[in-house]
Design a protein around this motif. Structure first.
Motif, PDB file in Angstrom:
ATOM      1  N   THR A  91     -48.970  77.386  57.307  1.00  9.38           N
ATOM      2  CA  THR A  91     -49.495  78.370  56.359  1.00  9.38           C
ATOM      3  C   THR A  91     -49.194  79.790  56.819  1.00  9.38           C
ATOM      4  O   THR A  91     -48.738  80.636  56.027  1.00  9.38           O
ATOM      5  CB  THR A  91     -51.008  78.188  56.200  1.00  9.38           C
ATOM      6  N   SER A 120     -45.479  80.553  56.484  1.00  6.65           N
ATOM      7  CA  SER A 120     -45.086  80.738  55.087  1.00  6.65           C
ATOM      8  C   SER A 120     -45.421  82.148  54.612  1.00  6.65           C
ATOM      9  O   SER A 120     -44.636  82.794  53.912  1.00  6.65           O
ATOM     10  CB  SER A 120     -45.775  79.705  54.196  1.00  6.65           C
ATOM     11  N   GLY A 145     -42.306  74.366  57.697  1.00  3.53           N
ATOM     12  CA  GLY A 145     -43.028  75.065  56.647  1.00  3.53           C
ATOM     13  C   GLY A 145     -42.211  76.065  55.842  1.00  3.53           C
ATOM     14  O   GLY A 145     -41.962  75.844  54.643  1.00  3.53           O
ATOM     15  N   VAL A 204     -39.257  74.454  53.961  1.00  2.00           N
ATOM     16  CA  VAL A 204     -39.633  73.662  52.787  1.00  2.00           C
ATOM     17  C   VAL A 204     -40.056  74.577  51.643  1.00  2.00           C
ATOM     18  O   VAL A 204     -39.745  74.325  50.471  1.00  2.00           O
ATOM     19  CB  VAL A 204     -40.755  72.666  53.144  1.00  2.00           C
ATOM     20  N   VAL A 205     -40.777  75.665  51.971  1.00  2.00           N
ATOM     21  CA  VAL A 205     -41.131  76.633  50.930  1.00  2.00           C
ATOM     22  C   VAL A 205     -39.872  77.193  50.280  1.00  2.00           C
ATOM     23  O   VAL A 205     -39.804  77.358  49.050  1.00  2.00           O
ATOM     24  CB  VAL A 205     -41.990  77.777  51.518  1.00  2.00           C
ATOM     25  N   LEU A 257     -38.458  74.470  48.020  1.00  2.00           N
ATOM     26  CA  LEU A 257     -39.297  74.363  46.829  1.00  2.00           C
ATOM     27  C   LEU A 257     -39.093  75.548  45.900  1.00  2.00           C
ATOM     28  O   LEU A 257     -39.138  75.403  44.670  1.00  2.00           O
ATOM     29  CB  LEU A 257     -40.770  74.273  47.237  1.00  2.00           C
ATOM     30  N   ALA A 267     -44.260  77.556  44.932  1.00  2.00           N
ATOM     31  CA  ALA A 267     -44.062  76.887  46.217  1.00  2.00           C
ATOM     32  C   ALA A 267     -45.229  77.108  47.166  1.00  2.00           C
ATOM     33  O   ALA A 267     -45.409  76.350  48.130  1.00  2.00           O
ATOM     34  CB  ALA A 267     -42.768  77.380  46.862  1.00  2.00           C
ATOM     35  N   LEU A 310     -47.889  74.415  48.616  1.00  2.00           N
ATOM     36  CA  LEU A 310     -47.777  73.665  49.872  1.00  2.00           C
ATOM     37  C   LEU A 310     -48.765  74.160  50.928  1.00  2.00           C
ATOM     38  O   LEU A 310     -49.520  73.348  51.487  1.00  2.00           O
ATOM     39  CB  LEU A 310     -46.340  73.736  50.385  1.00  2.00           C
TER      40      LEU A 310
END
Length: 400
Positions: A234, A237, A358, A361-362, A365, A374, A377
């Motif tokens: 988190t 991101s 993290g 993947v963001v 997405l 995104a 997540l």
């Protein structure tokens, strides 16, 4: 007697300030990197997924660095390793900001990530040792110094964009500042070579006397590593995508993007300098639960907000919520009975796998559902942390 007690206090203060300097240097480098990600993206002509791949490569470098550092801390002590990591990060931050092709930036990001891994494990191991010497909670204050470095990096980036100062000049100035902090801390850190060996001997004692509890401790370490992973997913991101989100989703300028990042890291700073007292009163479980709820609320505001001012409010809420969570996890790891430097490095390493997974993947997405969507997540990640907060509760010890 007063003279005898004063010397240790001065020594502890010097040790704490030296570790503070490494945390500030670390935050300054990462804050500068995060603030200039849009510039890097534009310089190499990368898509969101391509930038995600660069962040993935940086994460791979960090994990590799952590694997090496776990053994280095046990052999040489946390202080020298933290000093080496700080110098390495100072030198490694310039190339990925000034190069202009995807391949060269990716290689430079791998080198920066390796330096990040060395510094991350070394400085947190040193912080745990200094906290033990102080015999009171101070871990969050170290992470607060990291946040101060983040704020300085973000604000330097915003000022550079506003004054139309080139990325190369900004990177060189930041590298010089970070290197100066590392140089000032190195003499004190180099003398701090103990900690790993004593921890190892503690582990031997625990294995001999309470070997029946070893599987429970291993599971506890796995759960702490999982929490660290979700929390840093988190945080990473927000660090890596908040600036670009303000520009892409809200149509803001580069300065607006840097401001969004500055709001997040500023809130993290305020929270980390107050959370030690809060944790002492209510305990780490309540800190993690309350922080998870506040973080989810902040992310919801970011996703739903149509205006920059409201979005910045969401980043502030997220920063306040996250501020005390990771320090609680690291402190819980350091306070495990018989915990060694390798145990801490494993939890830190597991957490920073989130740097690999993290933000990348963001980015992927974002190419599919958009960057704003995104952020679902990290909301899910914080919901899991909310449900797993009891992992931080001190285990009940049975008489041996």
């Amino acid at each position: 007697m007063e003279t005898t007690l004063a010397a240790p206090r001065r020594t502890l203060a010097r040790d704490r300030i030296a570790v503070f300097a490494v945390f500030v240097s670390f935050g300054l480098v990462l804050g500068t990197w995060a603030a200039h990600l849009p510039s890097v993206k534009a310089a190499v002509g990368a898509s969101s997924s391509s930038m995600g791949a660069i962040l993935l490569i940086l994460g791979v470098g960090a994990v590799l660095g952590m694997q090496v550092t776990g053994y280095a801390v046990d052999r040489y002590g946390s202080g020298p390793v933290a000093a080496v990591g700080a110098v390495a990060m100072s030198l490694a931050v310039v190339p990925p900001l000034v190069l202009t092709t995807w391949l060269t930036v990716a290689v430079a990001a791998l080198m920066l990530g390796f330096a990040v891994g060395i510094s991350e494990v070394g400085m947190n191991a040193a912080a745990v040792e200094v906290e033990r010497d102080y015999q009171r909670p101070i871990m969050a204050s170290f992470h607060g110094m990291f946040s101060i470095g983040n704020v300085i990096g973000a604000l330097v980036g915003a000022a550079a964009f506003a004054l139309d100062i080139g990325v190369t000049a900004t990177a060189v100035v930041v590298a010089a500042l970070s290197l100066g902090l590392a140089a000032a801390a190195t003499p004190t850190l180099s003398r701090r070579r103990s900690g790993a060996s004593s921890s190892s001997s503690d582990n031997d004692t625990v294995d001999d006397t309470v070997s029946g509890r070893a599987p429970r401790q291993r599971w506890r370490l796995i759960l702490l590593g999982t929490l660290a992973f979700l929390l840093l997913l988190t945080e990473g991101s927000a660090m890596d995508w908040s600036s670009l989100h303000a520009q892409q989703h809200l149509g803001g300028t580069s300065s607006a993007g840097a401001l969004a990042l500055a709001c997040f890291v500023s809130a993290m700073t305020v929270g980390r300098f107050t959370v030690d007292r809060v944790a002492e009163r209510v305990g780490p479980v309540v800190v993690l639960r309350g922080g998870s709820i506040l973080a989810m609320a902040g992310l919801a505001v970011v996703v739903l907000s149509p205006a920059l001012a409201l979005t910045c409010t969401g980043w502030v809420l997220l920063g306040l919520g996250l501020s005390g969570c990771v320090p609680q996890v690291f402190t819980a790891t350091g306070n495990l009975q018989g915990a060694s430097a390798k145990d801490l490095s494993r939890v830190v390493g597991a957490g920073y796998l989130a740097v690999l997974a993290g933000p990348a993947v963001v980015g992927w997405l974002a190419d599919i559902v958009g960057l704003n969507n995104a952020f679902v997540l990290p909301i899910v990640a914080m919901a899991i942390c909310l449900g797993a907060a009891n992992v931080l509760a001190a285990p009940k010890r049975t008489p041996v």
